[in-house]
Design an enzyme around this catalytic site. Structure first.
Site, mmCIF file in Angstrom:
data_model
loop_
_atom_site.group_PDB
_atom_site.id
_atom_site.type_symbol
_atom_site.label_atom_id
_atom_site.label_comp_id
_atom_site.label_asym_id
_atom_site.label_seq_id
_atom_site.Cartn_x
_atom_site.Cartn_y
_atom_site.Cartn_z
ATOM 1 N N GLN A 148 12.693 41.743 34.211
ATOM 2 C CA GLN A 148 13.050 42.605 33.524
ATOM 3 C C GLN A 148 12.907 44.299 34.539
ATOM 4 O O GLN A 148 13.720 44.192 34.778
ATOM 5 C CB GLN A 148 11.400 42.715 33.428
ATOM 6 C CG GLN A 148 11.010 41.079 32.321
ATOM 7 C CD GLN A 148 10.723 40.111 33.371
ATOM 8 O OE1 GLN A 148 9.935 40.123 34.499
ATOM 9 N NE2 GLN A 148 11.896 39.396 32.751
ATOM 10 N N LYS A 186 21.418 43.365 35.686
ATOM 11 C CA LYS A 186 20.437 42.936 37.093
ATOM 12 C C LYS A 186 22.156 41.930 37.480
ATOM 13 O O LYS A 186 22.388 41.719 38.738
ATOM 14 C CB LYS A 186 18.984 43.127 37.148
ATOM 15 C CG LYS A 186 18.342 43.998 36.857
ATOM 16 C CD LYS A 186 17.817 43.598 36.441
ATOM 17 C CE LYS A 186 17.114 42.762 35.601
ATOM 18 N NZ LYS A 186 17.222 43.482 33.841
ATOM 19 N N ASP A 204 17.202 44.754 30.657
ATOM 20 C CA ASP A 204 18.758 44.273 30.781
ATOM 21 C C ASP A 204 19.840 45.166 30.989
ATOM 22 O O ASP A 204 20.845 46.213 30.255
ATOM 23 C CB ASP A 204 18.935 43.812 28.569
ATOM 24 C CG ASP A 204 18.259 43.194 28.106
ATOM 25 O OD1 ASP A 204 17.621 42.176 29.138
ATOM 26 O OD2 ASP A 204 17.603 43.174 27.673
ATOM 27 N N LYS A 237 24.678 40.572 36.989
ATOM 28 C CA LYS A 237 26.182 41.513 37.169
ATOM 29 C C LYS A 237 25.965 41.718 38.411
ATOM 30 O O LYS A 237 26.916 41.791 38.979
ATOM 31 C CB LYS A 237 26.887 41.518 35.607
ATOM 32 C CG LYS A 237 27.936 42.326 36.154
ATOM 33 C CD LYS A 237 28.494 43.754 35.755
ATOM 34 C CE LYS A 237 29.547 44.174 36.292
ATOM 35 N NZ LYS A 237 31.039 44.685 35.797
ATOM 36 N N ALA A 248 13.680 36.532 31.158
ATOM 37 C CA ALA A 248 14.608 37.189 31.534
ATOM 38 C C ALA A 248 16.039 35.993 31.001
ATOM 39 O O ALA A 248 16.232 35.353 30.614
ATOM 40 C CB ALA A 248 14.901 36.876 32.933
ATOM 41 N N GLY A 249 16.953 37.199 30.902
ATOM 42 C CA GLY A 249 18.141 36.382 30.496
ATOM 43 C C GLY A 249 19.538 37.105 31.025
ATOM 44 O O GLY A 249 19.180 38.713 30.975
ATOM 45 N N HIS A 250 19.779 36.928 32.379
ATOM 46 C CA HIS A 250 20.655 37.730 33.320
ATOM 47 C C HIS A 250 22.484 37.150 33.153
ATOM 48 O O HIS A 250 22.287 36.168 33.201
ATOM 49 C CB HIS A 250 20.393 37.584 34.389
ATOM 50 C CG HIS A 250 19.025 38.163 35.040
ATOM 51 N ND1 HIS A 250 18.754 38.438 35.767
ATOM 52 C CD2 HIS A 250 18.047 38.927 33.679
ATOM 53 C CE1 HIS A 250 16.919 38.665 35.797
ATOM 54 N NE2 HIS A 250 17.172 38.935 35.167
HETATM 55 P P1 GDP Z 1 20.571 41.490 32.925
HETATM 56 O O1 GDP Z 1 19.339 41.234 31.714
HETATM 57 O O2 GDP Z 1 19.621 43.240 33.686
HETATM 58 O O3 GDP Z 1 20.974 40.856 33.957
HETATM 59 O O4 GDP Z 1 21.316 42.422 31.466
HETATM 60 P P2 GDP Z 1 21.585 41.785 30.534
HETATM 61 O O5 GDP Z 1 22.926 40.493 30.995
HETATM 62 O O6 GDP Z 1 20.572 40.786 29.631
HETATM 63 O O7 GDP Z 1 22.676 42.457 29.438
HETATM 64 C C1 GDP Z 1 23.519 43.366 30.335
HETATM 65 C C2 GDP Z 1 24.006 43.237 28.969
HETATM 66 O O8 GDP Z 1 25.556 43.540 29.319
HETATM 67 C C3 GDP Z 1 25.366 41.964 29.273
HETATM 68 O O9 GDP Z 1 26.034 41.192 27.784
HETATM 69 C C4 GDP Z 1 26.204 42.515 30.551
HETATM 70 O O10 GDP Z 1 27.615 41.617 30.100
HETATM 71 C C5 GDP Z 1 26.627 43.674 29.954
HETATM 72 N N1 GDP Z 1 27.434 44.754 31.193
HETATM 73 C C6 GDP Z 1 26.898 44.264 31.634
HETATM 74 N N2 GDP Z 1 27.538 45.700 32.694
HETATM 75 C C7 GDP Z 1 28.518 46.041 32.059
HETATM 76 C C8 GDP Z 1 29.186 47.653 31.863
HETATM 77 O O11 GDP Z 1 29.496 48.088 32.990
HETATM 78 N N3 GDP Z 1 30.260 47.046 30.615
HETATM 79 C C9 GDP Z 1 30.028 46.809 29.345
HETATM 80 N N4 GDP Z 1 30.266 47.184 27.854
HETATM 81 N N5 GDP Z 1 28.550 45.576 29.633
HETATM 82 C C10 GDP Z 1 28.096 45.473 30.669
HETATM 83 P P1 IMO Z 2 15.528 41.437 32.003
HETATM 84 O O1 IMO Z 2 15.515 40.354 32.638
HETATM 85 C C1 IMO Z 2 14.394 43.136 27.898
HETATM 86 C C2 IMO Z 2 10.185 42.176 26.555
HETATM 87 C C3 IMO Z 2 10.189 41.193 25.073
HETATM 88 C C4 IMO Z 2 8.556 41.881 25.446
HETATM 89 C C5 IMO Z 2 7.633 41.969 26.579
HETATM 90 C C6 IMO Z 2 7.225 41.321 27.095
HETATM 91 O O2 IMO Z 2 17.234 40.173 30.568
HETATM 92 O O3 IMO Z 2 15.877 41.921 31.998
HETATM 93 P P2 IMO Z 2 7.435 38.597 28.173
HETATM 94 O O4 IMO Z 2 8.294 37.620 27.319
HETATM 95 O O5 IMO Z 2 7.639 38.355 28.888
HETATM 96 O O6 IMO Z 2 5.319 38.087 27.338
HETATM 97 O O7 IMO Z 2 7.437 39.739 27.116
HETATM 98 O O8 IMO Z 2 9.156 43.064 27.696
HETATM 99 N N1 IMO Z 2 10.637 41.765 27.784
HETATM 100 C C7 IMO Z 2 12.190 41.871 28.144
HETATM 101 N N2 IMO Z 2 12.444 42.689 28.073
HETATM 102 N N3 IMO Z 2 14.486 42.479 28.784
HETATM 103 C C8 IMO Z 2 13.305 41.322 29.673
HETATM 104 O O9 IMO Z 2 14.297 40.178 30.615
HETATM 105 C C9 IMO Z 2 12.522 40.813 29.460
HETATM 106 N N4 IMO Z 2 12.109 40.278 29.407
HETATM 107 C C10 IMO Z 2 10.745 40.358 28.421
HETATM 108 O O10 IMO Z 2 10.767 41.754 24.596
HETATM 109 O O11 IMO Z 2 9.065 43.132 24.606
HETATM 110 MG MG MG Z 3 18.481 40.342 29.818
#
Ligand code: GDP
Ligand code: IMO
Ligand code: MG
Length: 431
Positions: free
Chosen positions: A231, A17, A14, A19, A40-42
């Protein structure tokens, strides 16, 4: 022949990535996911709208760019279909520019059941899995039981599906798991199976490819390919905080096995870190803050899982972990996200080393999960102002520039850009 660039997370996921991939996509011809799956949640944001992707690469909003789901990725057909439907609603027709490896493995409904069964069996030692079936599906891949995307075209697909499901039912029973009480999105296993099978039809509408040939041909044609990680480093199956990890190689080496490219083809390795640190799920997190500051990071950073909605644990940035990540991945460029979350912090801290049993170290010890790790913090003066509208990297407040410089010095890697809001437009590249 061009090289393949890599973008991956350096912490526990999180980092932003999705973005950054979206922002970099105009510079590339192909964006390819190489591991992970719907765990994953991007998140991407532009024109006031937020989009969350799970399986589909984050280049999908750029219609003229090819997006590829590589062989190392796991596909859950129903989640895939839901993502496709969400894109269609937003006017994005992914059938044109999304290609899928025939070798990508499928997550079956019963893999999701086994994820729940395994977690239940672990009791207090549970991983905090996203329950998307990741561990069981990769287990079957390694055990050579798995079903792959290409198998959906085979005449005996249903028989093979049924055989694998039978195996899972036996395994669940052996764990004492109540199969009849199991629900996915409120559906029983059999109900879920029906929508899952219908979703296979959606999957079949996409172009299945021998993705290893596809990617290598792109590189030979001098096309630019960006590999998108899911991840992050500290969740890597080999080098993360095992067993509190995911079940794939999230590191640069995973690009070779997850797309079928030679190590010599790897080009830039772009690593992303938040200006602080978060973790969702169980496992060690030495710099975690269980205090008001931790709560402020969570609230101001909107630190709730993009896949599960769970609150993320928050703490200060961890330089020993970051240096480890730079070493394992060969990071050439750093991206720092979310410093804006700390705009009203008088002091911002950085963990520069650990004290373990009275000894100072900056190595990640084998005993990471059990050792009494005391992070050594260096305080930095906060910038105490909004970053909104900052026009360029050098126009950032001096205190933040000092903080960023310290990250560069501590890791030995240059920062290429800083992100200061969730929006696509707010990425400041260093000139
Ligand atoms: P990912 O899994 O690495 O793609 O990241 P996630 O989407 O799970 O989590 C990143 C969160 O931070 C999301 O809600 C984005 O919208 C937010 N985000 C990304 N870059 C920034 C930043 O520079 N500032 C702020 N405040 N939020 C950001
Ligand atoms: P992105 O791509 C944050 C964590 C879970 C758990 C462990 C194993 O959005 O960064 P799994 O479902 O893979 O068996 O879970 O890994 N986890 C993540 N934490 N971001 C993720 O993906 C994750 N994908 C898995 O919370 O601790
Ligand atoms: Mg994520």
């Amino acid at each position: 022949m061009t090289k393949i660039d890599v973008l991956l997370g350096l912490q526990w996921g999180d980092e932003g990535k999705g973005k950054i991939v979206d922002v970099l996509t105009p510079d590339y011809d192909v964006v390819a996911r190489f591991q992970g799956g719907p765990n994953a949640g991007h998140t991407l944001e532009f024109n006031g709208t937020k989009h969350v992707l799970h399986i589909i690469p984050s280049g999908i909003f750029h219609r003229e760019k090819i997006n590829l789901i590589g062989n190392g990725v796991l596909i859950e057909p129903r989640i895939f279909r839901q993502e496709i439907e969400a894109l269609t609603e937003k006017g994005v027709d992914a059938t044109q520019n999304l290609f899928i490896s025939k070798k990508a493995h499928l997550i079956l409904p019963s893999h999701r059941m086994m994820d729940a069964a395994n977690e239940q069996a672990k009791g207090n030692a549970k991983i905090g899995s996203t329950l998307k079936g990741i561990g069981p599906a990769y287990t079957d891949k390694i055990a050579r039981n798995g079903l792959r995307v290409g198998d959906t075209l085979a005449a005996d697909f249903r028989e093979r599906y049924d055989a694998l499901k039978r195996l899972h039912l036996q395994q669940a029973k052996a764990l004492g798991f109540d199969v009849n009480a199991f629900r996915v999105d409120g559906m029983t296993l059999d109900e879920y199976e029906r929508v899952w099978m219908e979703s296979i039809e959606t999957l079949r509408r996409f172009r299945y490819v021998n993705s290893e040939y596809f990617v290598n041909q792109c590189l030979r044609d001098n096309k630019k390919v960006l590999a998108e990680g899911a991840q992050a480093m500290m969740l890597d199956i080999d080098f993360g905080t095992y067993p509190f990890v995911t079940s794939s190689n999230t590191i640069t080496a995973g690009v070779c096995t997850g797309l079928g490219v030679a190590p010599s083809t790897i080009g830039r390795v772009m690593g992303i870190t938040k200006a602080y640190c978060t973790r969702v799920g169980a496992g060690p997190f030495p710099t975690q803050l269980d205090d008001e500051t931790g709560r402020m990071l969570c609230e101001q950073g909107h630190e709730y899982g993009a896949t599960t909605g769970r609150p993320r644990r928050c703490g200060w940035i961890d330089l020993p972990a970051l240096r480890y990540a730079c070493m394992i991945n060969g990071v050439t460029d750093l991206f720092v996200t979310k410093p804006d979350v700390m705009n009203n912090f008088e002091t911002v801290c950085m963990c520069t080393g650990y004290e373990i049993d009275g000894q100072l170290t900056d190595e990640i010890p084998y005993e990471y999960n059990t050792a009494d790790i005391r992070p050594q913090f260096t305080p930095y003066k906060g910038w105490m102002c909004s970053l909104e509208g900052t026009a360029s990297y050098n126009a950032l407040p001096k205190e933040l520039l000092d903080y960023l410089k310290a990250i560069e010095q501590q890791t030995g890697v240059n920062i290429r850009a800083v992100s200061i809001s969730p929006d696509r437009k707010d990425v400041l590249f260093k000139q």
